[in-house]
Motif scaffolding. Sequence first.
Motif, short mmCIF file in Angstrom:
data_model
loop_
_atom_site.label_atom_id
_atom_site.label_comp_id
_atom_site.label_asym_id
_atom_site.label_seq_id
_atom_site.Cartn_x
_atom_site.Cartn_y
_atom_site.Cartn_z
N LYS A 141 9.72 9.95 -4.18
CA LYS A 141 8.73 10.54 -5.10
C LYS A 141 9.27 11.86 -5.61
CE LYS A 141 6.01 13.11 -1.64
NZ LYS A 141 4.65 13.45 -1.20
N ARG A 200 12.40 1.28 -5.00
CA ARG A 200 11.70 -0.01 -4.81
C ARG A 200 12.56 -0.98 -4.00
NH1 ARG A 200 10.31 0.51 -10.67
NH2 ARG A 200 8.17 1.32 -10.76
N ARG A 243 0.03 9.55 -3.05
CA ARG A 243 -0.96 8.58 -3.53
C ARG A 243 -2.10 8.56 -2.53
NH1 ARG A 243 1.31 5.96 -7.90
NH2 ARG A 243 3.58 6.04 -8.00
N GLU A 254 -7.52 5.72 -9.70
CA GLU A 254 -6.48 5.06 -10.49
C GLU A 254 -5.89 6.01 -11.52
OE1 GLU A 254 -4.95 2.36 -10.16
OE2 GLU A 254 -6.17 1.22 -8.74
N ASN A 257 -3.49 8.29 -9.74
CA ASN A 257 -2.39 7.44 -9.31
C ASN A 257 -1.46 7.07 -10.46
OD1 ASN A 257 -1.33 5.95 -6.92
ND2 ASN A 257 -1.64 4.18 -8.24
N SER A 258 -2.03 6.88 -11.64
CA SER A 258 -1.22 6.49 -12.81
C SER A 258 -0.33 7.63 -13.29
CB SER A 258 -2.14 6.04 -13.95
OG SER A 258 -2.90 7.13 -14.45
N ASP A 264 4.93 2.98 -5.31
CA ASP A 264 3.52 2.65 -5.13
C ASP A 264 3.24 2.32 -3.67
OD1 ASP A 264 2.46 2.85 -7.78
OD2 ASP A 264 3.56 1.02 -8.29
N GLU A 267 3.96 -1.24 -2.51
CA GLU A 267 5.38 -1.59 -2.31
C GLU A 267 5.85 -1.27 -0.90
OE1 GLU A 267 7.00 -1.04 -6.88
OE2 GLU A 267 6.81 0.73 -5.60
#
Length: 312
Positions: A141, A200, A243, A254, A257-258, A264, A267
């Motif tokens: 992050k 990811r 998050r 949301e 978070n966006s 995420d 994940e």
Amino acid sequence: MDLEKQRLSIEAAKLYYQSDYSQQDIASRLGVSRPTVSRLLQYAKDRGYVRIEIMDPLEDIDIIGGELKAKYNLETALVCFAPLKSDEEIQKHISKRAADYLQDTVQDADIIGVTWGTTMHAVARQLRPKQVKGVEVVQLKGGVSHSHVNTYAADIVHLFAEAFHTVPRYLPLPVIFDNIEVKKMVEADRHIGRIVELGRQANIAIFTVGTVKEDALLFKLGYFNEQEQELLMKSGAGDICSRFFDAEGHLISEEINSRTVGIDLAELRNKEKSILVAGGGRKIEAIHAALKGQYANILVTDQYTAQALLRL
């Protein structure tokens, strides 16, 4: 006479067991002989004024770890012994346990995703070099802020990369943008996109959990306005990778978070090893919620936190 003996025995016991005075020091202080002090201490134990309890950490923590594993459906629960119930002492011991676990676990070609904060910095500082090939270390992050508060983001990635003889992959961005359009535009950059995608692909993710109390690190960094901070404190239990989730492990907002840059929460559930390193009384609610959300399959904590989690 009995009352005087009782008084002396209790005073001797307090000096010996609580203040670590020697029997000779107690004798001088009370004006009696050293053999008399020994008899007073025995008298205090015989009368039940002193109770000595010995905890075998190596025996108890294995049992506690098994109970945690079953309760939260974990792959592994590593419970370490912290001799003192203080945040500083707990962090020292859980970070060492996490570093040792990584030392034993990381293999050639692993991709390790890391976050930031004081606990993660403590883990990074405990790492020892390991001869492995093709390992990647990537920041999960963003870690840039305008605050004077140090997140240790760059230091952590650097120390992890140094331990595993690789090049650090930084994510030199704020973790939360004010505007979702700006965030999308930045993430569209192919260099940034490559770092996010590497996060990811990481098969190992190691992270801690934050709180939603007033002194939480993310609040100090100035990412949120007053209304957003109030919402998170009212509805939240904690955060992972910035998050925020509630007591059931569900995302709170949301919209916030966006605007967040990095991996995420969902994940994390797909990682081969999703390692949560956290402990201390202030974090119990957040750890419990994170485990309910199944964001970690490996937990590293201390015996005090573990026992509190089992009581919930």
